[in-house]
Design a protein around this motif. Structure first.
Motif, PDB file in Angstrom:
ATOM      1  N   HIS A  54       0.839  -1.182   0.000  1.00  0.00           N
ATOM      2  CA  HIS A  54       0.000   0.000   0.000  1.00  0.00           C
ATOM      3  C   HIS A  54       0.882   1.244   0.000  1.00  0.00           C
ATOM      4  CE1 HIS A  54      -3.754  -2.266   1.762  1.00  0.00           C
ATOM      5  NE2 HIS A  54      -3.357  -2.732   0.601  1.00  0.00           N
ATOM      6  N   GLU A  84       1.040   3.902   2.156  1.00  0.00           N
ATOM      7  CA  GLU A  84       1.560   4.455   3.405  1.00  0.00           C
ATOM      8  C   GLU A  84       2.896   3.843   3.847  1.00  0.00           C
ATOM      9  OE1 GLU A  84      -1.439   3.338   2.682  1.00  0.00           O
ATOM     10  OE2 GLU A  84      -3.008   4.162   3.946  1.00  0.00           O
ATOM     11  N   CYS A 113      -5.959   1.671   5.747  1.00  0.00           N
ATOM     12  CA  CYS A 113      -6.673   0.425   6.015  1.00  0.00           C
ATOM     13  C   CYS A 113      -6.511  -0.030   7.465  1.00  0.00           C
ATOM     14  CB  CYS A 113      -6.256  -0.674   5.033  1.00  0.00           C
ATOM     15  SG  CYS A 113      -4.589  -1.289   5.263  1.00  0.00           S
ATOM     16  N   CYS A 165      -2.377  -0.440   7.572  1.00  0.00           N
ATOM     17  CA  CYS A 165      -1.623   0.810   7.408  1.00  0.00           C
ATOM     18  C   CYS A 165      -1.846   1.749   8.590  1.00  0.00           C
ATOM     19  CB  CYS A 165      -2.005   1.506   6.110  1.00  0.00           C
ATOM     20  SG  CYS A 165      -1.432   0.596   4.663  1.00  0.00           S
TER      21      CYS A 165
END
Ligand code: AOF
Ligand code: ZN
Length: 356
Positions: free
Chosen positions: A44, A46, A69, A78
């Motif tokens: 992801h 982040e 998330c 995250c």
């Protein structure tokens, strides 16, 4: 946030079924980390931005283009990663629509004492993530319909001559559009008439979107560019449940993925086709015609954005219309669109419209 959104858009077309998210970490007015969802949807945004920031993340603000998330997938949530890195504040436009995340990411951050600001550039984010939201909420991808035609909306002469109506700049713009979508889709008639390859070329990317051909009977030429390029880019065929099993087998042998869809009368039901594509994970589909497929998408109110390239040329009523018969009786049954952009592209005009 504008930068986080722009970084996120870099992933469009290659993160499906995941959203293409961007993240910018700012410490005392300086950018210390940037990240966006990797191809394939993971990692992801982040954790990539946090890795760049390192110790500078402590006390910093994270601008994320979607709620971080909250679920344990193949990677830790995250939100937890942001908390552990010492992020003091998270700014995000919108809640995630994935039920595993929706609201839980923000709640997790707040519970850990992180200050959370939402709603920043929410309209822009809603548009960037429209495909992800549509798929998670309605089960179908976002549909962009691209048409390139003469001033009078024709895509070929009566004899079928169609190359070239728009100029090289417009064609190059189409390749860039393809790269930002998960899939490019055409009807069987176009596949037969134009022998397209539907691959992305001319723009220096190796990424290839899925190619989808909608063909009830699978009566497509096996000796074609689509078939020959099957090893280079995924080829999916959406067909009717009544297609010839021998053709089904032949296309499978070439490496195509076959997707059976419901019929509506004598035609493939276009809603069923889009739901099948959504079930396969697609979030953004670019339809490039032909006229029959364009008309059925428009008649079913399944076009989210229209991108039209108009060339300074008139072909006349005998020419092939870019939009086929829609069976409308009254003007108030016609789907309406709001203009969002008008721009010159080479010698042609691009106009972009969104569902009203
Ligand atoms: C984020 N940052 O960059 C993205 C997010 O299958 P997984 O475990 O990778 O999780 C997919 C879900 O994660 C997806 O449905 C969406 O809710 C979220 N995507 N979240 O924090 C990101 N791409
Ligand atoms: Zn995440």
């Amino acid at each position: 946030m504008a930068l986080a959104l722009a970084l996120g858009r870099r992933g469009q077309g290659r993160t499906w079924p995941n959203p293409a998210v961007g993240c910018v970490i700012v410490r005392e007015g300086r950018i210390v980390g940037r990240g966006w969802t990797a191809p394939g949807g993971r990692p992801h945004a982040e954790p990539q931005a946090l890795a760049q920031a390192g110790a500078a993340a402590r006390g910093a603000t994270a601008y994320v283009s979607l709620e971080p998330c909250a679920h344990h997938g193949q990677t830790p949530p995250c939100s937890e990663t942001l908390i552990n890195a010492g992020i003091a504040r998270v700014v995000a436009p919108l809640q995630d629509s994935d039920p595993r995340v929706a609201g839980h990411g923000f709640a997790m951050l707040r519970a850990a004492g992180v200050s959370v600001t939402t709603g920043v550039m929410a309209d822009e984010a809603a548009h960037d993530h429209a495909g992800f939201f549509l798929r998670t909420e309605q089960g179908r991808p976002f549909v962009t319909l691209k048409l390139a035609s003469s001033l009078d909306g024709r895509i070929a002469t009566a004899t079928g001559e169609s190359q070239w109506i728009t100029g090289p700049e417009a064609r190059r713009a189409v390749h860039a559009m393809r790269a930002r979508h998960d899939a490019v889709m055409v009807g069987g008639g176009t596949a037969r008439a134009d022998d397209p390859s539907l691959t992305v070329r001319k723009i220096g990317t190796t990424h290839q979107p899925v190619r989808v051909v909608v063909s009830r009977r699978l009566d497509l030429p096996l000796m074609s560019r689509l078939a020959m390029t099957a090893p280079d880019a995924p080829l999916w065929l959406a067909h009717g449940t009544d297609a010839d099993p021998a053709l089904h087998e032949a296309w499978e042998g070439i490496g195509a993925k076959l997707i059976a869809c419901n019929l509506s009368g004598r035609q493939l039901d276009i809603g069923s086709v889009l739901h099948a594509l959504g079930a396969e994970g697609l979030t953004r589909v670019l339809c490039e015609g032909g006229g029959a497929l364009a008309a059925s998408l428009l008649a079913a109110d399944l076009v989210d954005e229209l991108v039209i390239f108009s060339a300074g040329m008139a072909i006349g009523a005998e020419g092939l219309p870019s939009i086929g018969a829609m069976g409308l009786a009254r003007l108030d049954e016609a789907p309406r669109f709001e203009r969002v952009e008008v721009r010159a592209v080479g010698a042609d005009i691009l106009h972009r419209w969104r569902r009203a």
